[in-house]
Design an enzyme around this catalytic site. Structure first.
Site, PDB file in Angstrom:
ATOM      1  N   SER A 117       4.029   2.796   8.085  1.00 42.85           N
ATOM      2  CA  SER A 117       3.690   1.721   7.154  1.00 42.85           C
ATOM      3  C   SER A 117       4.910   1.186   6.421  1.00 42.85           C
ATOM      4  O   SER A 117       5.786   1.940   6.012  1.00 42.85           O
ATOM      5  CB  SER A 117       2.684   2.216   6.111  1.00 42.85           C
ATOM      6  OG  SER A 117       1.378   2.149   6.589  1.00 42.85           O
ATOM      7  N   ASP A 123      -0.157  -7.631   1.597  1.00 39.11           N
ATOM      8  CA  ASP A 123       0.335  -6.247   1.623  1.00 39.11           C
ATOM      9  C   ASP A 123       1.868  -6.229   1.686  1.00 39.11           C
ATOM     10  O   ASP A 123       2.467  -5.813   2.682  1.00 39.11           O
ATOM     11  CB  ASP A 123      -0.270  -5.528   2.837  1.00 39.11           C
ATOM     12  CG  ASP A 123      -0.052  -4.033   2.794  1.00 39.11           C
ATOM     13  OD1 ASP A 123       0.403  -3.520   1.756  1.00 39.11           O
ATOM     14  OD2 ASP A 123      -0.331  -3.374   3.821  1.00 39.11           O
ATOM     15  N   HIS A 158       0.816  -1.220   0.000  1.00 38.55           N
ATOM     16  CA  HIS A 158       0.000   0.000   0.000  1.00 38.55           C
ATOM     17  C   HIS A 158       0.846   1.264   0.000  1.00 38.55           C
ATOM     18  O   HIS A 158       0.335   2.355  -0.270  1.00 38.55           O
ATOM     19  CB  HIS A 158      -0.989   0.003   1.174  1.00 38.55           C
ATOM     20  CG  HIS A 158      -0.390   0.316   2.511  1.00 38.55           C
ATOM     21  ND1 HIS A 158      -0.016  -0.659   3.406  1.00 38.55           N
ATOM     22  CD2 HIS A 158      -0.109   1.498   3.103  1.00 38.55           C
ATOM     23  CE1 HIS A 158       0.466  -0.079   4.503  1.00 38.55           C
ATOM     24  NE2 HIS A 158       0.418   1.230   4.350  1.00 38.55           N
TER      25      HIS A 158
END
Length: 282
Positions: A235, A142, A95
């Site tokens: 992230s 992911d 992402h």
């Protein structure tokens, strides 16, 4: 530091009282965080402690941590983290490159620095390979691999090993690191350097009480007890443990709740589930 993803997600049933990750990582987290971090770095001395429940990391303490400054196709800048696996490869969250709405065009990998927008070794690349089954709507798979020009190893830049095998690590204490927020209300005047925190891995069953079916076998979670967790902007960064005198990567920061200090778990891509896919691209 509390985490990051923001993904396309629709609740299947309003009757399920599960926490929902925010939508669209880049516009809701990455872009504003990039602007905040850059402004803080340009205007504040680097002499303070850092994160919620954690502390500032020393240069060389996480030599495998790669900060990411992502230039999107719109021209906006976003931020993430990554882990160095070899002289030419890093692993991050899918992402961070494509969040379901916004697409990366180029990424600057920042190695050997406690600052994101200055210092260290900085390498630009457009070579990012997302997992073929990455699904922003379900947060499945992911994971992405970044290819860069050869970088030499040193005390401040070095690789981390990938976890393999079947261990679930529940109950293990692990370390997360990143450049993200250090509190839900982190101000523009807050010192901004690389931060780290120690977190306990929990079972996926416990994690499902917060996130429901978004937690699958290929997910690993940490407790958010005492307000300690990853935060928005972290992230793609590493969740690691000590192993044989070195470090072992067991998770890639994927998603969590909007609040960094609420006490909710954080979720990561489980490295043992993706080790074969990652290794085939090293």
């Amino acid at each position: 530091m509390k985490l990051s993803i923001i993904v396309l997600f629709s609740l299947v049933s309003a009757a399920l009282c599960y926490e929902a990750p925010l939508l669209y990582y880049h516009e809701n987290v990455g872009i504003p965080e990039a602007a905040r971090i850059k402004q803080v770095e340009e205007g504040v001395d680097f002499d303070g402690s850092r994160i919620v429940g954690g502390s500032a990391a020393n240069l060389g303490q996480y030599p495998y941590l790669g900060g990411l400054i992502i230039t999107l196709t719109t021209g906006a800048q976003s931020v993430c983290g990554s882990s160095l696996l070899s002289n030419t490869r890093l692993v991050t969250a899918a992402h961070c490159w494509f969040d379901g709405r916004h697409q990366g065009r180029e990424v600057t990998v920042v190695l050997g620095s406690v600052r994101l927008f200055s210092g260290g070794t900085r390498i630009n690349t457009r070579n990012v390979q997302m997992h073929g089954s990455w699904n922003p709507s379900t947060i499945a798979n992911d994971v992405a691999v970044i290819s860069i020009n050869h970088v030499g190893f040193s005390n401040n830049i070095n690789r981390i090993s990938l976890a393999t095998g079947s261990a679930n690590y529940a109950g293990t204490w692990a370390q997360a690191a990143g450049f993200g927020l250090t509190a839900d209300n982190a101000a523009i005047t807050t010192n901004q350097v690389l931060s780290h925190v120690t977190l306990q891995v929990i079972t996926n069953s416990d994690c499902r009480r917060t996130f429901g079916t978004r937690i699958r076998d290929s997910t690993i979670c940490t407790s958010g007890a005492n307000g300690r967790s990853t935060c928005r902007g972290d992230s793609g960064g590493p969740l690691s443990i000590s192993s044989g005198g070195g470090r072992l990567l067991i998770g890639i920061t994927s998603f969590g709740t909007a609040s960094c200090q609420r006490g909710s778990p954080a979720a990561y891509a489980r490295v043992t589930s993706f080790a074969s896919w990652i290794n085939s691209r090293l």
